[in-house]
Design a protein around this motif. Structure first.
Motif, short mmCIF file in Angstrom:
data_model
loop_
_atom_site.label_atom_id
_atom_site.label_comp_id
_atom_site.label_asym_id
_atom_site.label_seq_id
_atom_site.Cartn_x
_atom_site.Cartn_y
_atom_site.Cartn_z
N VAL A 304 0.88 -1.18 0.00
CA VAL A 304 0.00 0.00 0.00
C VAL A 304 0.91 1.22 0.00
CG1 VAL A 304 -1.80 1.29 1.20
CG2 VAL A 304 -1.80 -1.22 1.27
N GLN A 305 0.71 2.09 -0.98
CA GLN A 305 1.59 3.26 -1.11
C GLN A 305 1.01 4.50 -0.46
OE1 GLN A 305 1.57 2.77 -5.35
NE2 GLN A 305 3.70 2.05 -5.40
N LEU A 306 -0.31 4.59 -0.39
CA LEU A 306 -0.97 5.77 0.16
C LEU A 306 -2.15 5.34 1.02
CD1 LEU A 306 -1.59 8.85 0.30
CD2 LEU A 306 -2.91 8.55 -1.83
N ALA A 307 -2.16 5.81 2.26
CA ALA A 307 -3.32 5.61 3.14
C ALA A 307 -4.03 6.96 3.29
CB ALA A 307 -2.87 5.10 4.51
N VAL A 308 -5.32 6.96 3.04
CA VAL A 308 -6.11 8.19 3.15
C VAL A 308 -6.99 8.09 4.40
CG1 VAL A 308 -7.73 9.73 2.00
CG2 VAL A 308 -6.07 8.43 0.64
N LEU A 309 -6.85 9.10 5.28
CA LEU A 309 -7.51 9.03 6.58
C LEU A 309 -8.41 10.25 6.78
CD1 LEU A 309 -4.20 8.23 6.90
CD2 LEU A 309 -5.09 7.42 9.09
N PRO A 310 -9.72 10.12 6.60
CA PRO A 310 -10.63 11.21 6.97
C PRO A 310 -10.73 11.30 8.49
CG PRO A 310 -11.88 9.30 6.27
CD PRO A 310 -10.43 8.95 6.07
N VAL A 311 -10.73 12.52 9.02
CA VAL A 311 -10.81 12.66 10.47
C VAL A 311 -12.18 12.21 10.98
CG1 VAL A 311 -10.79 14.34 12.36
CG2 VAL A 311 -9.09 14.49 10.53
N SER A 312 -13.23 12.52 10.23
CA SER A 312 -14.58 12.11 10.62
C SER A 312 -15.35 11.66 9.38
CB SER A 312 -15.31 13.26 11.31
OG SER A 312 -15.62 14.28 10.36
N GLU A 313 -16.54 11.15 9.61
CA GLU A 313 -17.36 10.70 8.49
C GLU A 313 -17.69 11.84 7.53
OE1 GLU A 313 -18.21 7.85 7.41
OE2 GLU A 313 -17.41 6.66 9.06
N ALA A 314 -17.66 13.08 8.02
CA ALA A 314 -17.99 14.22 7.17
C ALA A 314 -17.00 14.36 6.01
CB ALA A 314 -18.01 15.50 8.01
N GLN A 315 -15.79 13.85 6.17
CA GLN A 315 -14.78 13.94 5.10
C GLN A 315 -14.61 12.63 4.33
OE1 GLN A 315 -13.32 14.77 8.53
NE2 GLN A 315 -14.55 16.62 8.24
N ALA A 316 -15.47 11.65 4.62
CA ALA A 316 -15.31 10.33 4.01
C ALA A 316 -15.45 10.37 2.50
CB ALA A 316 -16.33 9.35 4.61
N GLU A 317 -16.39 11.17 2.00
CA GLU A 317 -16.59 11.20 0.55
C GLU A 317 -15.38 11.76 -0.17
OE1 GLU A 317 -19.74 13.01 -2.75
OE2 GLU A 317 -20.27 12.97 -0.62
N GLN A 318 -14.80 12.84 0.36
CA GLN A 318 -13.61 13.40 -0.28
C GLN A 318 -12.44 12.43 -0.18
OE1 GLN A 318 -14.35 17.40 1.73
NE2 GLN A 318 -13.02 18.01 0.04
N ALA A 319 -12.33 11.75 0.95
CA ALA A 319 -11.25 10.78 1.13
C ALA A 319 -11.38 9.64 0.12
CB ALA A 319 -11.27 10.25 2.56
N TYR A 320 -12.61 9.16 -0.05
CA TYR A 320 -12.82 8.08 -1.02
C TYR A 320 -12.48 8.56 -2.43
CZ TYR A 320 -15.05 4.56 -3.92
OH TYR A 320 -15.30 3.60 -4.88
N GLY A 321 -12.82 9.81 -2.73
CA GLY A 321 -12.49 10.35 -4.05
C GLY A 321 -11.00 10.40 -4.29
N LEU A 322 -10.22 10.72 -3.26
CA LEU A 322 -8.76 10.73 -3.40
C LEU A 322 -8.22 9.33 -3.62
CD1 LEU A 322 -6.01 12.09 -3.33
CD2 LEU A 322 -6.11 12.04 -0.82
N VAL A 323 -8.79 8.36 -2.91
CA VAL A 323 -8.37 6.97 -3.10
C VAL A 323 -8.61 6.53 -4.54
CG1 VAL A 323 -8.87 4.56 -2.48
CG2 VAL A 323 -8.61 6.28 -0.69
#
Length: 406
Positions: A304-323
């Motif tokens: 795994v080269q990049l782990a994306v960590l949203p602080v809360s569920e409110a940022q989950a959609e943006q985090a998933y988009g980055l993944v």
């Protein structure tokens, strides 16, 4: 001190099962990723150096190994023959006899030489159960092998270039050679009885080492049965030494297989066969990489080269988009969601991942990501596109640096 047998299982890289057998590990998805990247790396390195890749069967008739000399000099390390109709076939202990036949299958001119044939191929050794361990001593081996067919005048330069290729690969992989060894024959019937052959090949390999500015030691009883070799040695954390890479000059098998090329004079001439392996067996290479890096592989090798960590569920959609954006660019990225634990716990769980992208409320509002490197450094917030550009550049460059300014 890292032990790849323990760490490899903890990191879900490989495992074994008694129903498969001792010395026959299987690769789990993360381990298979490391292996695949390593194999593709060495293929690209070889292609750029003028090698052409082939595939050859893992079986051969017993007669093939009688001709090559393996049967008389090496049969105790081979699996027993299998009956197939009226013939006996054997799991091959090395790839060189097959490559000699590939060369022999076509006529060759001196204008074609050197001809560099490479293969990542399987071979099998009947290792005693007492010496088997993890990935370092196995019975089914995936070998990064190559054979260069060249004129006598080209052999030293081809062997020297192969040694340079090994040095380049070690730098990219973060591997340190513990020493270089000139492996010479010992006493007994294990070795081909041809003193002139040994003297000539040994003198050529000494020239390679001396002109490569490499410090080396000579060791009797460590040669291949058909000729001397340069062994590039590695050591684990406990100081145990093993051979990873080799360069060999072989006059024996070209003679045994009656190999030839047509020279400028129109006559037949015997080629020299240079054997070389840049990373040795994939199994031993990965074992050493696990121990050398403690599972913190160079970014281009990391499962795994990049782990994306949203602080809360409110940022989950943006985090998933980055993944998804990272995956579409060919990077191996995973999402670590808040339901997997606190941010601190998730950061610790991803401690071996080269890059961590944290998206909190402020980052989400500004369309930025906070970047943490595995070595503890923090990078000023970047846009997703900037982050992926930096990571992609590091992965493409290979090597061990995590950031462009490192």
């Amino acid at each position: 001190m890292y032990d790849h047998r323990r760490l490899g299982r903890e990191l879900d890289l490989f495992d074994t099962d008694p129903l498969i057998g001792a010395g026959l590990p299987y690769w789990l998805p993360d381990g298979a990723t490391v292996r695949h990247e390593l194999e593709e790396y060495v293929r690209e390195l070889e292609r750029a150096a003028g090698y052409r890749h082939v595939y050859s069967p893992v079986l051969g008739k017993r007669e093939l190994y009688e001709i090559s000399g393996h049967w008389s000099h090496y049969s105790e390390d081979m699996f027993p023959p299998m009956k197939l109709g009226g013939e006996e076939v054997v799991l091959r202990p090395s790839l060189c006899p097959h490559h000699a036949l590939i060369y022999r299958s076509r006529a060759h001119s001196y204008r074609e030489l050197p001809l560099r044939i490479a293969e990542l191929g399987g071979m099998y050794r009947s290792e005693l159960s007492g010496v088997l361990g993890g990935l370092t001593r196995v019975r089914a081996i995936q070998l990064n092998d190559a054979h260069i067919f060249c004129t006598m005048d080209q052999a030293v330069e081809e062997a020297r270039t192969a040694l340079t290729l090994i040095t380049r690969a070690y730098a990219d992989l973060g591997i340190r050679a513990s020493r270089h060894r000139l492996s010479l024959p010992g006493e007994g019937a294990k070795y081909v009885a041809d003193p002139a052959l040994w003297r000539r090949a040994t003198a050529m390999l000494k020239e390679v080492l001396d002109t490569s500015d490499v410090v080396y030691e000579s060791a009797e009883g460590e040669a291949a049965f058909y000729g001397p070799k340069i062994d590039v040695q590695i050591a684990d954390a406990a100081g145990r030494e093993a051979t990873l890479s080799t360069v060999q000059i072989d006059f024996h098998q070209p003679e045994r297989f009656d190999l030839h090329y047509i020279g400028a004079d129109g006559a037949k001439h015997r080629p020299v066969m240079v054997h070389r392996s840049v990373i040795g067996s994939v199994e031993r290479a990965v074992a050493h990489l696990v121990e050398e890096h403690g599972g913190a592989f160079p970014a281009w090798l990391a499962p795994v080269q990049l782990a994306v960590l949203p602080v809360s569920e409110a940022q989950a959609e943006q985090a998933y988009g980055l993944v998804r954006q990272a995956q579409l660019q060919g990077l191996r990225a995973e999402l670590a969601t808040p339901d997997q634990g606190t941010l601190g716990a998730r950061i610790r769980a991803a401690r071996l991942v080269p890059y961590q992208a944290v998206i909190g409320e402020r980052e989400a509002a500004d369309d930025l990501v906070a970047v943490r490197l595995r070595d503890g450094r923090r990078i000023a917030p970047l846009s997703p596109a900037e982050l992926l550009h930096h990571i992609g550049a590091r992965v493409e460059a290979r090597g061990t640096a995590l950031w462009a300014d490192a």
